[in-house]
Motif scaffolding. Structure first.
Motif, PDB file in Angstrom:
ATOM      1  N   TYR A 228       0.833  -1.201   0.000  1.00  0.00           N
ATOM      2  CA  TYR A 228       0.000   0.000   0.000  1.00  0.00           C
ATOM      3  C   TYR A 228       0.867   1.250   0.000  1.00  0.00           C
ATOM      4  O   TYR A 228       0.514   2.246  -0.635  1.00  0.00           O
ATOM      5  N   TYR A 229       1.984   1.200   0.686  1.00  0.00           N
ATOM      6  CA  TYR A 229       2.923   2.338   0.715  1.00  0.00           C
ATOM      7  C   TYR A 229       3.462   2.601  -0.685  1.00  0.00           C
ATOM      8  O   TYR A 229       3.468   3.749  -1.158  1.00  0.00           O
ATOM      9  N   SER A 230       3.889   1.533  -1.372  1.00  0.00           N
ATOM     10  CA  SER A 230       4.420   1.698  -2.735  1.00  0.00           C
ATOM     11  C   SER A 230       3.346   2.215  -3.678  1.00  0.00           C
ATOM     12  O   SER A 230       3.614   3.065  -4.538  1.00  0.00           O
ATOM     13  N   TRP A 231       2.125   1.713  -3.510  1.00  0.00           N
ATOM     14  CA  TRP A 231       1.022   2.167  -4.358  1.00  0.00           C
ATOM     15  C   TRP A 231       0.799   3.661  -4.193  1.00  0.00           C
ATOM     16  O   TRP A 231       0.637   4.388  -5.181  1.00  0.00           O
ATOM     17  N   MET A 232       0.823   4.151  -2.963  1.00  0.00           N
ATOM     18  CA  MET A 232       0.604   5.579  -2.727  1.00  0.00           C
ATOM     19  C   MET A 232       1.744   6.419  -3.285  1.00  0.00           C
ATOM     20  O   MET A 232       1.520   7.497  -3.839  1.00  0.00           O
ATOM     21  N   LEU A 233       2.974   5.944  -3.144  1.00  0.00           N
ATOM     22  CA  LEU A 233       4.118   6.703  -3.666  1.00  0.00           C
ATOM     23  C   LEU A 233       4.065   6.832  -5.184  1.00  0.00           C
ATOM     24  O   LEU A 233       4.540   7.823  -5.743  1.00  0.00           O
ATOM     25  N   ASN A 234       3.474   5.847  -5.843  1.00  0.00           N
ATOM     26  CA  ASN A 234       3.427   5.852  -7.309  1.00  0.00           C
ATOM     27  C   ASN A 234       2.098   6.362  -7.857  1.00  0.00           C
ATOM     28  O   ASN A 234       1.871   6.315  -9.068  1.00  0.00           O
ATOM     29  N   SER A 235       1.224   6.838  -6.969  1.00  0.00           N
ATOM     30  CA  SER A 235      -0.072   7.339  -7.392  1.00  0.00           C
ATOM     31  C   SER A 235      -0.124   8.856  -7.292  1.00  0.00           C
ATOM     32  O   SER A 235       0.849   9.504  -6.892  1.00  0.00           O
ATOM     33  N   ASP A 236      -1.269   9.414  -7.655  1.00  0.00           N
ATOM     34  CA  ASP A 236      -1.416  10.866  -7.758  1.00  0.00           C
ATOM     35  C   ASP A 236      -1.769  11.493  -6.414  1.00  0.00           C
ATOM     36  O   ASP A 236      -2.816  12.114  -6.244  1.00  0.00           O
ATOM     37  N   PHE A 237      -0.859  11.335  -5.440  1.00  0.00           N
ATOM     38  CA  PHE A 237      -0.988  12.009  -4.156  1.00  0.00           C
ATOM     39  C   PHE A 237       0.044  13.134  -4.094  1.00  0.00           C
ATOM     40  O   PHE A 237       1.029  13.131  -4.844  1.00  0.00           O
ATOM     41  N   THR A 238      -0.180  14.085  -3.205  1.00  0.00           N
ATOM     42  CA  THR A 238       0.731  15.226  -3.130  1.00  0.00           C
ATOM     43  C   THR A 238       2.112  14.805  -2.624  1.00  0.00           C
ATOM     44  O   THR A 238       2.251  13.796  -1.913  1.00  0.00           O
ATOM     45  N   LEU A 239       3.108  15.597  -2.962  1.00  0.00           N
ATOM     46  CA  LEU A 239       4.464  15.333  -2.475  1.00  0.00           C
ATOM     47  C   LEU A 239       4.502  15.384  -0.954  1.00  0.00           C
ATOM     48  O   LEU A 239       5.217  14.614  -0.302  1.00  0.00           O
ATOM     49  N   ASN A 240       3.730  16.299  -0.372  1.00  0.00           N
ATOM     50  CA  ASN A 240       3.687  16.412   1.087  1.00  0.00           C
ATOM     51  C   ASN A 240       3.116  15.149   1.716  1.00  0.00           C
ATOM     52  O   ASN A 240       3.635  14.660   2.733  1.00  0.00           O
ATOM     53  N   THR A 241       2.033  14.603   1.138  1.00  0.00           N
ATOM     54  CA  THR A 241       1.449  13.360   1.654  1.00  0.00           C
ATOM     55  C   THR A 241       2.462  12.228   1.583  1.00  0.00           C
ATOM     56  O   THR A 241       2.631  11.460   2.548  1.00  0.00           O
ATOM     57  N   LYS A 242       3.160  12.127   0.477  1.00  0.00           N
ATOM     58  CA  LYS A 242       4.161  11.070   0.319  1.00  0.00           C
ATOM     59  C   LYS A 242       5.305  11.232   1.320  1.00  0.00           C
ATOM     60  O   LYS A 242       5.814  10.247   1.866  1.00  0.00           O
ATOM     61  N   ALA A 243       5.699  12.489   1.582  1.00  0.00           N
ATOM     62  CA  ALA A 243       6.763  12.731   2.558  1.00  0.00           C
ATOM     63  C   ALA A 243       6.322  12.329   3.961  1.00  0.00           C
ATOM     64  O   ALA A 243       7.099  11.757   4.734  1.00  0.00           O
ATOM     65  N   VAL A 244       5.077  12.609   4.296  1.00  0.00           N
ATOM     66  CA  VAL A 244       4.544  12.226   5.608  1.00  0.00           C
ATOM     67  C   VAL A 244       4.524  10.708   5.752  1.00  0.00           C
ATOM     68  O   VAL A 244       4.920  10.162   6.791  1.00  0.00           O
ATOM     69  N   LEU A 245       4.066  10.011   4.717  1.00  0.00           N
ATOM     70  CA  LEU A 245       4.029   8.551   4.765  1.00  0.00           C
ATOM     71  C   LEU A 245       5.426   7.960   4.917  1.00  0.00           C
ATOM     72  O   LEU A 245       5.638   7.011   5.679  1.00  0.00           O
ATOM     73  N   THR A 246       6.378   8.535   4.193  1.00  0.00           N
ATOM     74  CA  THR A 246       7.764   8.060   4.285  1.00  0.00           C
ATOM     75  C   THR A 246       8.323   8.291   5.682  1.00  0.00           C
ATOM     76  O   THR A 246       9.021   7.425   6.238  1.00  0.00           O
ATOM     77  N   LYS A 247       8.005   9.425   6.278  1.00  0.00           N
ATOM     78  CA  LYS A 247       8.462   9.719   7.635  1.00  0.00           C
ATOM     79  C   LYS A 247       7.902   8.703   8.625  1.00  0.00           C
ATOM     80  O   LYS A 247       8.623   8.217   9.512  1.00  0.00           O
ATOM     81  N   ILE A 248       6.623   8.354   8.484  1.00  0.00           N
ATOM     82  CA  ILE A 248       6.008   7.363   9.380  1.00  0.00           C
ATOM     83  C   ILE A 248       6.646   6.000   9.172  1.00  0.00           C
ATOM     84  O   ILE A 248       6.966   5.285  10.130  1.00  0.00           O
ATOM     85  N   LYS A 249       6.859   5.633   7.906  1.00  0.00           N
ATOM     86  CA  LYS A 249       7.443   4.320   7.603  1.00  0.00           C
ATOM     87  C   LYS A 249       8.858   4.216   8.159  1.00  0.00           C
ATOM     88  O   LYS A 249       9.232   3.190   8.744  1.00  0.00           O
ATOM     89  N   LEU A 250       9.660   5.270   7.997  1.00  0.00           N
ATOM     90  CA  LEU A 250      11.024   5.260   8.521  1.00  0.00           C
ATOM     91  C   LEU A 250      11.029   5.219  10.046  1.00  0.00           C
ATOM     92  O   LEU A 250      11.864   4.549  10.665  1.00  0.00           O
ATOM     93  N   ARG A 251      10.102   5.920  10.649  1.00  0.00           N
ATOM     94  CA  ARG A 251      10.020   5.918  12.112  1.00  0.00           C
ATOM     95  C   ARG A 251       9.713   4.522  12.636  1.00  0.00           C
ATOM     96  O   ARG A 251      10.316   4.051  13.604  1.00  0.00           O
ATOM     97  N   GLU A 252       8.767   3.852  11.968  1.00  0.00           N
ATOM     98  CA  GLU A 252       8.410   2.506  12.388  1.00  0.00           C
ATOM     99  C   GLU A 252       9.567   1.533  12.156  1.00  0.00           C
ATOM    100  O   GLU A 252       9.840   0.651  12.974  1.00  0.00           O
ATOM    101  N   PHE A 253      10.273   1.717  11.025  1.00  0.00           N
ATOM    102  CA  PHE A 253      11.418   0.824  10.712  1.00  0.00           C
ATOM    103  C   PHE A 253      12.538   1.017  11.732  1.00  0.00           C
ATOM    104  O   PHE A 253      13.097   0.038  12.230  1.00  0.00           O
ATOM    105  N   ASN A 254      12.831   2.279  12.070  1.00  0.00           N
ATOM    106  CA  ASN A 254      13.917   2.545  13.017  1.00  0.00           C
ATOM    107  C   ASN A 254      13.549   2.180  14.440  1.00  0.00           C
ATOM    108  O   ASN A 254      14.421   2.002  15.296  1.00  0.00           O
ATOM    109  N   GLY A 255      12.221   2.061  14.681  1.00  0.00           N
ATOM    110  CA  GLY A 255      11.778   1.712  16.031  1.00  0.00           C
ATOM    111  C   GLY A 255      11.757   0.216  16.291  1.00  0.00           C
ATOM    112  O   GLY A 255      11.442  -0.203  17.417  1.00  0.00           O
ATOM    113  N   LYS A 256      12.029  -0.562  15.249  1.00  0.00           N
ATOM    114  CA  LYS A 256      12.007  -2.014  15.428  1.00  0.00           C
ATOM    115  C   LYS A 256      13.134  -2.462  16.366  1.00  0.00           C
ATOM    116  O   LYS A 256      14.213  -1.921  16.356  1.00  0.00           O
TER     117      LYS A 256
END
Length: 256
Positions: A228-256
């Motif tokens: 779902y993350y990849s789908w959103m990055l490759n779809s017609d969402f704003t750059l800001n939305t994609k940056a927010v999603l990436t920030k959440i994903k990185l936070r979760e990855f680094n919190g493992k």
């Protein structure tokens, strides 16, 4: 009533090539900066959007391709605009749903890193709709008893928005003359991204605000549906939305 300010507040309005916050561009920006001591500074800039301005948009704001052909691009003035609004809260009319997301996209395209996470956003239209259910021209007539003769010019709309907010504070004693209160009151939801695709729930957890995962925590979706993350990055969402999603994903990855 004068505004009770702890920080400067910038009232602004955009005229654009259209209404798509993902792809349309700014052709004119006006901002009025009001300081805590009551001093005011205003600036209006025409912008070359580097794309054709559709005739239906030009018929509204009166700005055509030839009017902006020799004007600077947003990238050329982005740092100056960022400097002008540095440390200020932001206010506008329908700004939370349109002007702020569009402005954020333009800054991202220009490569200008501006942190707006600590700003307060006051949307005068939301206050108006909650109180009276009208448009800007009607709001100006209702609150200020004036006709908005130059509607859909950025400068006139910006000035009218500023005057309407002051008149709203005079009219409604329940409205606190405080930017934090007004920012909260003029927001329908607690957005994480400017487009409102991700919002905070009642427990301040980031959840999706659309589609099949509406109301589901973003981190949970990324765990059970990684694609779902990849789908959103490759779809017609704003750059800001994609940056927010990436920030959440990185936070979760680094919190493992």
């Amino acid at each position: 009533m004068n505004l009770n300010l702890k920080n400067p507040v910038v009232f602004f309005d955009l005229e654009t090539t259209g209404t798509n916050i993902n792809s349309d561009r700014i052709v004119e920006i006006c901002y009025l900066k009001v300081y805590p001591n009551g001093n005011e500074e205003s600036k209006t800039l025409r912008i070359n959007p580097e794309m054709h301005i559709p005739e239906e948009s030009s018929s509204i704001h009166g700005i055509y391709d030839e009017d902006v052909a020799n004007c600077p691009t947003f990238k050329e003035v982005a740092k100056n605009i960022a400097r002008d609004i540095e440390g200020a809260d932001l206010a506008g009319f329908n700004s939370n749903r349109f002007d702020i997301p569009v402005l954020a996209e333009e800054f991202l395209r220009a490569g200008v890193d501006i942190d707006m996470s600590k700003r307060k956003f006051i949307d005068v239209q939301v206050i108006f709709h909650k109180m009276e259910q009208r448009t800007l021209s009607a709001a100006y007539k209702f609150y200020c008893e004036k006709n908005l003769d130059d509607a859909h010019t950025a400068e006139a709309d910006t000035r009218a928005t500023y005057e309407v907010l002051k008149a709203q504070l005079d009219r409604y004693p329940e409205l606190q003359n405080d930017m934090a209160f007004l920012a909260d009151f003029s927001s329908y939801s607690k957005n994480v991204d400017f487009a409102g695709r991700v919002v905070y729930d009642d427990n301040d957890v980031e959840v999706f605000n659309f589609g099949k995962y509406k109301g589901v925590p973003v981190s949970d979706v990324f765990k059970k549906d990684p694609g779902y993350y990849s789908w959103m990055l490759n779809s017609d969402f704003t750059l800001n939305t994609k940056a927010v999603l990436t920030k959440i994903k990185l936070r979760e990855f680094n919190g493992k």
